[in-house]
Design an enzyme around this catalytic site. Structure first.
Site: not given
Length: 284
Positions: A3, A273
DNA sequence: CACCATGTTCCTTG
DNA sequence: CCAAGGAACATGGT
């Protein structure tokens, strides 16, 4: 390790190490990661060029490359996907099983390793055009953020993963930011109140900035195939010290007590998710 | 064998 | 044209 904070720390780490080094040989073991660039074009373009700069945009690594004759510069774009890593390795060391691309720089190799091969290393930079604002830049203002949210009926957690809305937020920090903001991950994006939008914007910036700080102050080990890179490789490697433990407050902590109120952290599936949250601190 | 995993893209449906 | 949902990609860990 993919990320925004992890990519930022990697860019800061790798930039100085690559500076001015020349690519002598190009070895592509998984041409798929070059997509859509062809193997031929990639190899011919890279060979003989040198690294002149490295920055980050969203979750992308932006390498500036230069050639001598003729004097020209071009961009090499990298994305780590789910399992990608990039590091320098002395030439006498064995390459990892899933080395996708290896650039020989003389005494060392620049290795792009990616177990699942979801990542990319390409000459096609069009992906950058689709990205929304950098969450840590001033250009990321609450007004524009709010406008974009208003058009969506999707849950806010799902919307935060949309790279055209804000660039660089992934599954871990989406949950972490919503927890910090005290906002339910199920709340429809368009239902957020002005105050909640401001709170969420701030929470996102804090969570990301703190993660970068944490990654910058902790001794990281990016080198070596399979070696733990400590903080930044999710899933604890043996030998990773305890301060890593406190970093994430809700992500992957289903059943653990909420650090604020003590009630159990819950797991929820949204858009296929996992989302982690505290139903008491994040009501509504 | 089952299910899960830091991400993106493509295809389909409405 | 757009928004949204789901599968696909590929490998490994538990």
């Amino acid at each position: 390790m993919p990320e925004l904070p992890e990519v930022e720390v990697l860019a800061r780490h790798l930039g100085p190490l690559l500076e001015n080094k020349t690519v002598r040989e190009v070895s592509v073991r998984r041409p798929k990661v070059l997509r859509p660039t062809s193997l031929r074009k990639f190899t011919q373009t890279l060979r003989g060029s040198r690294f002149a700069g490295l920055s980050r945009r969203g979750k992308y690594l932006v390498f500036t490359m230069r050639t001598a004759r003729p004097a020209r510069s071009f961009t090499l774009l990298g994305h780590l996907g789910m399992t990608g890593r990039m590091y320098l390795l002395p030439v006498n060391r064995q390459l990892p099983k899933h080395a996708a691309v290896v650039l020989n720089l003389g005494r060392e190799n620049f290795v792009f390793e990616d177990t699942r091969y979801f990542g990319r290393l390409t000459l096609d930079v069009r992906a950058l055009e689709k990205l929304g604002p950098e969450p840590l830049a001033e250009a990321f203002d609450a007004k524009q953020f709010g406008q974009a949210l208003k058009r969506s009926r999707q849950p806010i957690k799902v919307k935060l993963l949309d790279q055209s809305l804000v660039a660089g937020v992934g599954n871990i920090y989406a949950s972490e930011a919503l927890f910090r903001a005290g906002i339910s991950p199920r709340l429809a994006a368009r239902r957020l109140k002005v105050e909640q939008i401001q709170t969420l914007r701030r929470a996102l910036r804090e969570v990301l900035a703190e993660a970068i700080d944490c990654g910058s102050t902790v001794p990281l080990n990016f080198s070596g195939a399979g070696a733990p890179d400590g903080l930044f490789y999710f899933g604890r490697a043996p030998g990773v010290p305890d301060y890593y433990e406190e970093r994430l407050r809700v992500y992957d902590r289903a059943g653990h007590p909420c650090p604020e109120c003590g009630s159990g952290i819950k797991r929820l599936v949204q858009a296929a998710r996992s989302t982690y949250y505290c139903s008491r601190c994040q009501a509504g």
